[in-house]
Enzyme design. Structure first.
Site, PDB file in Angstrom:
ATOM      1  N   ARG A 198      -6.565   6.737   4.190  1.00  0.00           N
ATOM      2  CA  ARG A 198      -6.930   7.711   3.259  1.00  0.00           C
ATOM      3  C   ARG A 198      -5.841   8.099   1.592  1.00  0.00           C
ATOM      4  O   ARG A 198      -6.558   9.067   1.332  1.00  0.00           O
ATOM      5  CB  ARG A 198      -5.621   9.076   4.434  1.00  0.00           C
ATOM      6  N   HIS A 435      13.122 -23.755 -14.606  1.00  0.00           N
ATOM      7  CA  HIS A 435      12.038 -24.185 -15.265  1.00  0.00           C
ATOM      8  C   HIS A 435      11.047 -25.377 -14.795  1.00  0.00           C
ATOM      9  O   HIS A 435      12.326 -26.275 -14.177  1.00  0.00           O
ATOM     10  CB  HIS A 435      12.349 -24.309 -16.893  1.00  0.00           C
TER      11      HIS A 435
HETATM   12  P1  NDP Z   1       3.831   2.143   7.531  1.00  0.00           P
HETATM   13  O1  NDP Z   1       4.982   3.544   8.002  1.00  0.00           O
HETATM   14  O2  NDP Z   1       4.412   1.097   7.074  1.00  0.00           O
HETATM   15  O3  NDP Z   1       2.241   2.810   7.496  1.00  0.00           O
HETATM   16  C1  NDP Z   1       1.324   3.196   8.110  1.00  0.00           C
HETATM   17  C2  NDP Z   1       0.499   3.525   7.480  1.00  0.00           C
HETATM   18  O4  NDP Z   1      -0.737   4.592   8.362  1.00  0.00           O
HETATM   19  C3  NDP Z   1      -0.002   4.218   6.100  1.00  0.00           C
HETATM   20  O5  NDP Z   1      -0.757   3.516   5.241  1.00  0.00           O
HETATM   21  C4  NDP Z   1      -0.328   5.597   6.721  1.00  0.00           C
HETATM   22  O6  NDP Z   1      -0.694   6.546   5.284  1.00  0.00           O
HETATM   23  C5  NDP Z   1      -1.106   5.505   7.690  1.00  0.00           C
HETATM   24  N1  NDP Z   1      -0.969   6.876   8.433  1.00  0.00           N
HETATM   25  C6  NDP Z   1      -0.128   7.867   9.264  1.00  0.00           C
HETATM   26  N2  NDP Z   1      -0.592   8.383  10.247  1.00  0.00           N
HETATM   27  C7  NDP Z   1      -2.121   8.084   9.918  1.00  0.00           C
HETATM   28  C8  NDP Z   1      -2.967   9.264  10.472  1.00  0.00           C
HETATM   29  N3  NDP Z   1      -3.062  10.020  11.516  1.00  0.00           N
HETATM   30  N4  NDP Z   1      -4.300   8.924   9.912  1.00  0.00           N
HETATM   31  C9  NDP Z   1      -4.646   7.912   9.647  1.00  0.00           C
HETATM   32  N5  NDP Z   1      -4.009   7.489   8.374  1.00  0.00           N
HETATM   33  C10 NDP Z   1      -2.343   7.829   9.061  1.00  0.00           C
HETATM   34  O7  NDP Z   1       3.956   2.096   9.355  1.00  0.00           O
HETATM   35  P2  NDP Z   1       2.957   0.591  10.131  1.00  0.00           P
HETATM   36  O8  NDP Z   1       2.524   1.078  10.970  1.00  0.00           O
HETATM   37  O9  NDP Z   1       2.826  -0.106   9.032  1.00  0.00           O
HETATM   38  O10 NDP Z   1       5.176  -0.031  10.224  1.00  0.00           O
HETATM   39  C11 NDP Z   1       5.837   0.220  10.648  1.00  0.00           C
HETATM   40  C12 NDP Z   1       7.063   0.122  10.598  1.00  0.00           C
HETATM   41  O11 NDP Z   1       7.760  -0.717  11.029  1.00  0.00           O
HETATM   42  C13 NDP Z   1       7.137   0.171   8.941  1.00  0.00           C
HETATM   43  O12 NDP Z   1       7.446   1.385   8.308  1.00  0.00           O
HETATM   44  C14 NDP Z   1       8.219  -0.578   8.461  1.00  0.00           C
HETATM   45  O13 NDP Z   1       9.500  -0.214   8.348  1.00  0.00           O
HETATM   46  C15 NDP Z   1       8.222  -2.037   9.638  1.00  0.00           C
HETATM   47  N6  NDP Z   1       7.951  -2.545   9.073  1.00  0.00           N
HETATM   48  C16 NDP Z   1       8.539  -3.877   8.189  1.00  0.00           C
HETATM   49  C17 NDP Z   1       7.498  -4.801   7.902  1.00  0.00           C
HETATM   50  C18 NDP Z   1       8.075  -6.377   7.240  1.00  0.00           C
HETATM   51  O14 NDP Z   1       8.837  -5.928   6.874  1.00  0.00           O
HETATM   52  N7  NDP Z   1       7.766  -6.700   6.476  1.00  0.00           N
HETATM   53  C19 NDP Z   1       6.228  -5.678   8.235  1.00  0.00           C
HETATM   54  C20 NDP Z   1       5.915  -4.250   9.352  1.00  0.00           C
HETATM   55  C21 NDP Z   1       6.598  -3.157   9.582  1.00  0.00           C
HETATM   56  P3  NDP Z   1      -0.044   7.035   4.201  1.00  0.00           P
HETATM   57  O15 NDP Z   1       0.066   5.971   3.382  1.00  0.00           O
HETATM   58  O16 NDP Z   1      -1.521   7.960   3.598  1.00  0.00           O
HETATM   59  O17 NDP Z   1       1.276   8.707   4.676  1.00  0.00           O
END
Ligand code: NDP
Length: 459
Positions: A198, A435
């Site tokens: 979105r 480097h």
């Molecule tokens: P995130 O919070 O990172 O991302 C959620 C995504 O879903 C965003 O793009 C958000 O959009 C979108 N979203 C939320 N609600 C809706 C909806 N109702 N309809 C459509 N889109 C929606 O969550 P993840 O599930 O990717 O990961 C969860 C957590 O797990 C992360 O925040 C992190 O803390 C942890 N994690 C860490 C990793 C790492 O360290 N490498 C790897 C994987 C997970 P918008 O941006 O518009 O809000």
């Protein structure tokens, strides 16, 4: 002698729960750990570990292509998805075994089943009740899928890590950590990958240069990005799914994966009934000692929705055990936590974004460099990266470091130490570079990016 069955009952044997439990047991506490699945938790069984293995696995195909620039030829290259899944499972079995031994060697009692809180000192597992002086909630989180027609057809990261067959075409919804990581994985394994989200660019909340760079690089790698869109409904037609988007278009794919955030696993756990305060989203409210509103009940990790990263949960569990069972008060430090996103290319980041720094410090200096990894100079690979430093003008302290590109997570870990130690830009500049590396750019950046007002005036 305590009147309780245990000094500590931990519900949830993930990273935070296991660290806290085995330390507490090592300090002499009588500890029980309740887990309804295999010990290991999200990171080991359904998150960081299998995901990173998939990321590694997915890179080999590109490496072989890139190798042709260096004279290699590899004909008939094929990938055997079920073989990778089997190898991954074997590794998870091994890690699960390590978690079990860690608990058993520390002298903790393992209880299999779903634990629910009955009161401030009692936990039920089935029809059995166990009492403890303290209870630790470490049950983590679970993927959230929004309500929409056909949502039952969608998988989450849990299932994506266990698919028996690689989908030829996949829609991934979301543009956060999990969405971009899995988009990179499926795309690199050869799936036609659509990212439906979105926002206008990926990774909301990250530095804007990071977001711009990753969005562009993902697109260059052939991922199909659909910004500003959301699915209205998912329709199953035979073996395929039709994803109807709110812009009127339809995508026909073999899997639909939702990566739209995770929610704390507190439903049905009995916490609210026992008087434990929860947020509206169901997270356990804790103070800086990870203590809940019921003094004998503590919580660590994703269930508290502070910073949802494994090393943070481990730090919280560690601090809890030291404070409560070793008479050594310790608080987990949630400032300047470095993190990485294993997207393709990956992100490494620590400290403030440019926008946060402007808000908090006002006057800042920004250094940005784009680069093409040397590894790709003899190849057709067009991937580029970006490095950025943010400096507080008044103190000269580096308050943010961001990178998108090859090895970014490995590089940023070291910069995390410098930033935590309060290093100044002058100290970065006085450090000799290694480097030829990409990392050396961080100690050779000399040209400030003009302030936004100056840039505007120049336009
Ligand atoms: P995130 O919070 O990172 O991302 C959620 C995504 O879903 C965003 O793009 C958000 O959009 C979108 N979203 C939320 N609600 C809706 C909806 N109702 N309809 C459509 N889109 C929606 O969550 P993840 O599930 O990717 O990961 C969860 C957590 O797990 C992360 O925040 C992190 O803390 C942890 N994690 C860490 C990793 C790492 O360290 N490498 C790897 C994987 C997970 P918008 O941006 O518009 O809000």
């Amino acid at each position: 002698m305590s009147d309780y069955d245990f000094d500590l009952i931990t519900i949830g044997a993930g990273s935070g729960g296991v660290r806290a439990s085995r330390l507490a047991a090592g300090f002499g506490a009588k500890v029980a750990v309740i887990e309804e699945e295999r010990e290991g938790g999200t990171c080991v069984l359904r998150g960081c570990v299998p995901k990173k293995l998939f990321v590694y696995g997915s890179h080999f195909g590109h490496d072989m292509q890139d190798g042709s620039g260096y004279g290699w030829s590899a004909d008939n290259v094929r990938h055997d998805w079920p073989a990778m899944i089997a190898a991954k499972e074997k590794e998870l079995d091994r890690l699960h075994g390590i978690y079990v031994s860690l608990l058993e060697n520390a002298g903790a009692t393992r209880i299999h089943g779903r634990g629910t809180v009955v009161d401030a000192h009692t936990v039920a597992v089935g029809d059995k009740h166990y009492t403890a002086e303290r209870i630790l909630i470490a049950v983590g989180g679970w993927p959230s899928v929004p309500v929409l027609p056909g949502a039952e057809h969608a998988i989450t990261s849990n299932e994506a890590l266990e698919l028996p067959k690689r989908p030829d075409r996949i829609v991934i919804v979301g543009s956060g950590f999990i969405a971009v990581e899995f988009a990179g994985i499926f795309n690199s394994f050869g799936s036609e990958t659509h990212l439906v989200y979105r926002a206008d660019k990926v990774m909301r909340g990250f530095d804007e240069d990071v977001r711009d760079t990753l969005t562009e690089e993902m697109s260059k790698k052939g991922m199909h990005l659909h910004p500003g869109t959301l699915p209205d409904r998912i329709e199953k037609v035979g073996d395929v799914y039709k994803v109807h988007l709110n812009d009127g278009s339809t995508l026909e794919v073999d899997e639909v994966m939702y990566a739209t955030g995770r929610h704390p696993n507190t439903k049905g756990l009995g916490l609210a009934e026992a008087g434990v305060e929860l947020t509206k989203g169901g997270a356990v409210v804790v103070n800086e000692w990870s203590q809940t509103s019921v003094p004998s009940i503590y919580a660590v990790g994703d269930v508290t929705d502070r910073i949802n990263l494994t090393p943070v949960a481990i730090a919280e569990g560690h601090s809890f055990a030291e404070t409560v069972f070793n008479n050594r008060p310790m608080q987990a430090d949630h400032r300047d936590v470095p993190s990485a996103v294993f997207s393709q290319p990956p992100i490494g980041t620590v400290g403030l974004t440019e926008a946060e720094a402007r808000d908090q410090y006002g006057e800042i200096d920004v250094y940005v460099a784009g680069f093409r990894p040397m590894k790709y100079t003899l190849t057709d690979n067009p991937e580029r990266g970006m490095q950025k430093l943010i400096v507080d003008r008044a103190s000269d302290r580096v308050i943010g470091a961001h990178m998108v590109g090859l090895d970014a997570p490995e590089i940023i870990q070291g910069l995390g130490i410098a930033i935590k130690a309060g290093a100044t830009k002058a100290e970065f500049d006085a450090t000799i570079g290694i480097h030829p590396t990409a990392a050396e750019e961080f100690v050779t950046m000399r040209t400030k990016r003009p302030d936004p007002q100056e840039r505007q005036a120049a336009e």
